[in-house]
Design a protein around this motif. Sequence first.
Motif, short mmCIF file in Angstrom:
data_model
loop_
_atom_site.label_atom_id
_atom_site.label_comp_id
_atom_site.label_asym_id
_atom_site.label_seq_id
_atom_site.Cartn_x
_atom_site.Cartn_y
_atom_site.Cartn_z
N ASP A 128 0.84 -1.19 0.00
CA ASP A 128 0.00 0.00 0.00
C ASP A 128 0.88 1.24 0.00
O ASP A 128 1.76 1.41 0.85
CB ASP A 128 -0.91 0.01 1.23
N PRO A 130 0.61 4.50 0.81
CA PRO A 130 0.85 5.39 1.96
C PRO A 130 1.88 4.82 2.94
O PRO A 130 2.66 5.57 3.53
CB PRO A 130 -0.53 5.49 2.62
N TRP A 131 1.90 3.49 3.07
CA TRP A 131 2.84 2.89 4.01
C TRP A 131 4.25 2.84 3.46
O TRP A 131 5.22 2.76 4.22
CB TRP A 131 2.35 1.51 4.44
N PHE A 264 -1.20 11.06 3.87
CA PHE A 264 -1.58 9.64 3.83
C PHE A 264 -2.70 9.41 2.82
O PHE A 264 -2.64 8.49 2.00
CB PHE A 264 -2.01 9.18 5.23
N ARG A 265 -3.72 10.27 2.86
CA ARG A 265 -4.86 10.13 1.94
C ARG A 265 -4.46 10.36 0.50
O ARG A 265 -5.07 9.81 -0.42
CB ARG A 265 -5.99 11.10 2.33
N GLU A 268 -3.66 6.78 -0.76
CA GLU A 268 -4.33 5.58 -0.27
C GLU A 268 -5.14 4.84 -1.32
O GLU A 268 -5.57 3.70 -1.09
CB GLU A 268 -5.20 5.91 0.95
N ASN A 269 -5.38 5.42 -2.49
CA ASN A 269 -6.15 4.75 -3.54
C ASN A 269 -5.28 4.27 -4.70
O ASN A 269 -5.79 4.01 -5.79
CB ASN A 269 -7.25 5.68 -4.06
#
Length: 286
Positions: A128, A130-131, A264-265, A268-269
């Motif tokens: 993912d 953001p991570w 982060f957002r 995230e997609n």
Amino acid sequence: MAFPLHVRPSNPLGHCLRPVHFISGLPRSGSTLLAGLLRQNPRFHAGMSSPVGGLFDTLQGQMSGRNEYAVFINDTQRQRILRGLFDNYYGDEFSADVVFDAHRIWCSKLGILKVLFPQAKMIACVRDMPWIIDSIERLVRSNTLPLSSIFNYQPGSTVYSGSESLAHDDGIVGFAYNALKEAYYGEDTANLMLLQYETLVSNPVAAVRAVYAFIGEPVFSHDLENVSLDADEVDRRAGTPGLSAVRKKVEARERISVLPPDVFRRFENDAFWRDPQLNPRGVRVV
């Protein structure tokens, strides 16, 4: 079948018959952990990013039209030279029967690698987004004194400018992400597999078994409590100690992100590989 040192057979073109596979994908997504696991198998050679990817890219450039003498190089010679890079780098001092070469550039080279090594498999590690950004930011914050090669040794960036720099087309995350999409949506996906970091750390037995099935090798019993890969000197030279470090025990760890919520957002997609409708060629995702 294992071939004794110095008598490894070759094909009529003089190429070593040692199988070569590739580890690529996104940074901070488990490629070094995967290599640390695979190298436990005495039949395998695997490590952190090798110099072969950069050499490969340079050779391609030097055999292109930008070199006036490239007119004397035909496609058969190009293929022999590029294949010879692997044969010569992974010489007799590498006693393993199977080689895994790791580099983020390989996803962008899937087409030509399929020509050079039709049976080779590529394992692209993903996570993912953001991570990934969080992991890099956390790593940079843990090394406050030395400047990091991740940001070209530039001081004065914020988490906002830093994340945008990482995600830019020529940033370490942006380039790898775009190369991954190129491979994923291209025509040469038959030998491509995506290995999710989340699977690797939460269910390592299943993840490693999937890798073995993908490359067609007999399963080996790995020690999930004692993984090691020494890259301290490389990380130190990059100004980012811990960049390639792997924990001894393979396990998932919960943590709170150090990124501001809007950063982060922002990412995230981006995990396109999780949507079956965005997988028209049926690339296997583990």
